[in-house]
Design a protein around this motif. Sequence first.
Motif, PDB file in Angstrom:
ATOM      1  N   ARG A  72      10.313  22.075  12.420  1.00  0.00           N
ATOM      2  CA  ARG A  72      10.760  22.451  11.087  1.00  0.00           C
ATOM      3  C   ARG A  72      12.016  23.334  11.152  1.00  0.00           C
ATOM      4  NH1 ARG A  72       6.643  25.328   7.360  1.00  0.00           N
ATOM      5  NH2 ARG A  72       5.725  25.551   9.416  1.00  0.00           N
ATOM      6  N   MET A  73      12.022  24.266  12.131  1.00  0.00           N
ATOM      7  CA  MET A  73      13.148  25.189  12.268  1.00  0.00           C
ATOM      8  C   MET A  73      14.432  24.442  12.623  1.00  0.00           C
ATOM      9  SD  MET A  73      13.397  28.383  11.937  1.00  0.00           S
ATOM     10  CE  MET A  73      14.942  29.273  11.910  1.00  0.00           C
ATOM     11  N   SER A  74      14.331  23.497  13.571  1.00  0.00           N
ATOM     12  CA  SER A  74      15.553  22.800  13.980  1.00  0.00           C
ATOM     13  C   SER A  74      16.009  21.824  12.909  1.00  0.00           C
ATOM     14  CB  SER A  74      15.334  22.085  15.306  1.00  0.00           C
ATOM     15  OG  SER A  74      14.106  21.433  15.300  1.00  0.00           O
ATOM     16  N   GLU A  75      15.076  21.349  12.059  1.00  0.00           N
ATOM     17  CA  GLU A  75      15.502  20.501  10.946  1.00  0.00           C
ATOM     18  C   GLU A  75      16.408  21.275   9.996  1.00  0.00           C
ATOM     19  OE1 GLU A  75      12.236  18.771   8.908  1.00  0.00           O
ATOM     20  OE2 GLU A  75      12.063  17.150  10.366  1.00  0.00           O
ATOM     21  N   GLY A 116      23.120  23.165   8.673  1.00  0.00           N
ATOM     22  CA  GLY A 116      23.994  24.009   9.479  1.00  0.00           C
ATOM     23  C   GLY A 116      25.460  23.853   9.138  1.00  0.00           C
ATOM     24  N   ALA A 117      25.919  22.602   8.981  1.00  0.00           N
ATOM     25  CA  ALA A 117      27.346  22.356   8.745  1.00  0.00           C
ATOM     26  C   ALA A 117      27.784  22.957   7.410  1.00  0.00           C
ATOM     27  CB  ALA A 117      27.619  20.857   8.781  1.00  0.00           C
ATOM     28  N   LEU A 163      25.790  28.902  17.692  1.00  0.00           N
ATOM     29  CA  LEU A 163      26.025  29.958  18.676  1.00  0.00           C
ATOM     30  C   LEU A 163      26.665  31.184  18.048  1.00  0.00           C
ATOM     31  CD1 LEU A 163      27.380  28.449  21.998  1.00  0.00           C
ATOM     32  CD2 LEU A 163      25.391  29.863  21.674  1.00  0.00           C
ATOM     33  N   PHE A 164      27.634  30.983  17.154  1.00  0.00           N
ATOM     34  CA  PHE A 164      28.401  32.130  16.673  1.00  0.00           C
ATOM     35  C   PHE A 164      27.969  32.590  15.291  1.00  0.00           C
ATOM     36  CE2 PHE A 164      31.153  30.620  19.996  1.00  0.00           C
ATOM     37  CZ  PHE A 164      31.567  31.798  20.559  1.00  0.00           C
ATOM     38  N   ASP A 165      27.083  31.839  14.616  1.00  0.00           N
ATOM     39  CA  ASP A 165      26.677  32.283  13.289  1.00  0.00           C
ATOM     40  C   ASP A 165      25.197  32.638  13.240  1.00  0.00           C
ATOM     41  OD1 ASP A 165      26.042  32.295  10.425  1.00  0.00           O
ATOM     42  OD2 ASP A 165      28.123  31.680  10.225  1.00  0.00           O
ATOM     43  N   PHE A 166      24.327  31.636  13.445  1.00  0.00           N
ATOM     44  CA  PHE A 166      22.894  31.925  13.393  1.00  0.00           C
ATOM     45  C   PHE A 166      22.457  32.794  14.563  1.00  0.00           C
ATOM     46  CE2 PHE A 166      22.993  27.652  11.273  1.00  0.00           C
ATOM     47  CZ  PHE A 166      22.795  28.132  10.013  1.00  0.00           C
ATOM     48  N   ARG A 167      23.066  32.506  15.740  1.00  0.00           N
ATOM     49  CA  ARG A 167      22.645  33.207  16.962  1.00  0.00           C
ATOM     50  C   ARG A 167      23.776  34.092  17.473  1.00  0.00           C
ATOM     51  NH1 ARG A 167      18.219  32.262  15.918  1.00  0.00           N
ATOM     52  NH2 ARG A 167      16.850  30.585  16.584  1.00  0.00           N
ATOM     53  N   GLY A 168      24.393  34.841  16.578  1.00  0.00           N
ATOM     54  CA  GLY A 168      25.513  35.689  16.971  1.00  0.00           C
ATOM     55  C   GLY A 168      25.139  36.767  17.953  1.00  0.00           C
ATOM     56  N   TYR A 169      23.949  37.338  17.752  1.00  0.00           N
ATOM     57  CA  TYR A 169      23.492  38.384  18.676  1.00  0.00           C
ATOM     58  C   TYR A 169      23.411  37.858  20.108  1.00  0.00           C
ATOM     59  CZ  TYR A 169      22.068  41.595  14.979  1.00  0.00           C
ATOM     60  OH  TYR A 169      22.054  42.455  13.948  1.00  0.00           O
ATOM     61  N   ASP A 170      22.871  36.627  20.258  1.00  0.00           N
ATOM     62  CA  ASP A 170      22.704  36.045  21.600  1.00  0.00           C
ATOM     63  C   ASP A 170      24.051  35.897  22.295  1.00  0.00           C
ATOM     64  OD1 ASP A 170      20.124  35.935  21.038  1.00  0.00           O
ATOM     65  OD2 ASP A 170      19.916  33.761  21.010  1.00  0.00           O
ATOM     66  N   THR A 171      25.041  35.364  21.522  1.00  0.00           N
ATOM     67  CA  THR A 171      26.360  35.152  22.119  1.00  0.00           C
ATOM     68  C   THR A 171      26.990  36.473  22.514  1.00  0.00           C
ATOM     69  OG1 THR A 171      26.525  33.308  20.615  1.00  0.00           O
ATOM     70  CG2 THR A 171      28.511  33.943  21.761  1.00  0.00           C
ATOM     71  N   PHE A 172      26.807  37.476  21.664  1.00  0.00           N
ATOM     72  CA  PHE A 172      27.342  38.798  22.003  1.00  0.00           C
ATOM     73  C   PHE A 172      26.682  39.326  23.285  1.00  0.00           C
ATOM     74  CE2 PHE A 172      27.353  43.471  21.309  1.00  0.00           C
ATOM     75  CZ  PHE A 172      28.702  43.623  21.512  1.00  0.00           C
TER      76      PHE A 172
END
Lengths: 145, 184
Positions: B129-132, B138-139, B152-161
Amino acid sequence: MKGMSSIVKKTTQLLSGMIFLYGIYIITHGHLTPGGGFAGGTIIAASLIILVLAFGSDELTMVKRKEGSSVTESLAILAFLLFASLALIIGTNIFFHNYLPEGIIGNLISAGVIPLYNILVGIEVAAALFTIILAFIIYKEEISK
Amino acid sequence: MEIILSIVLIFMIIGALFALHARDLLSALISCGIVGYGLVICFLLLKAPDLAIVQIVVETITLIIMIAVVLDSTRHELKKTAIERKWKSLINSKALVNVLITVIIGIVLLYSFRLAITHLNPFGEHTLRMSEAYLYGGADKTGSANLVTGILFDFRGYDTFGEATILFTAAIGVLTVLRIKGRK
């Protein structure tokens, strides 16, 4: 470290710029095509590393370059943090919020702050990898003295 | 596709095994390269070009650095000490027990993996459900045509940082370890 033959040096001179441009392309088109900051930054670092490997450390002053790349890397990650925390001031108070207008999907200038993040991460990765290999080369030089 | 993937994986396993037993450090490194470049082909077959680009570039740079290090050091394996030889004879006397234990563990693992896999859907079908939500919204939410970069840079910004910080810390660590003259 010794340099290589003159054929290798000339070929490296010709190719290094093109590899650098390809890395910039991969970084700036990161939000449109596969790739992004990490891949493009590594390609840029590779274009600098082949120069160092081909020309050897006699003709280039390594220590000055290492200081420069180390400062660049620190500045890039600071700017990344600054852009991320700018969202706390502009717009809604969310860390890493996309505060710039999104534009049309598929254009080169679109997707808000994502291209800026890509460019900063690219600079950071390129400078970090270049600093690491320069540290190895300087260590070897100082040991063999 | 699964057959090609298994062939590539078998090649990677052979390369890793050869790297363990190679007498020459340079040939061990090159067979380590088989593992990395095989992984690139796996990523391309599984339709992940972003990962494939990062993997091929990082693999090339690490191989260049390691080959430059190996060419400057003693390449061939040093002679074994007496303790190692004693251990080797001890291991050889228990070879039958070792092989038996390995085979039993292998059979148990294969059986349990088969039990687990038969209850799963085929690879790539039935997204969560989450990846759907990421895939179909997302776009529009990020405005980025490349979904991976958008995540990578929006939803998971913390991870990339965090990843960028890890590279920064690694560079600082290398500079600290490889420093001969101490700071005044």
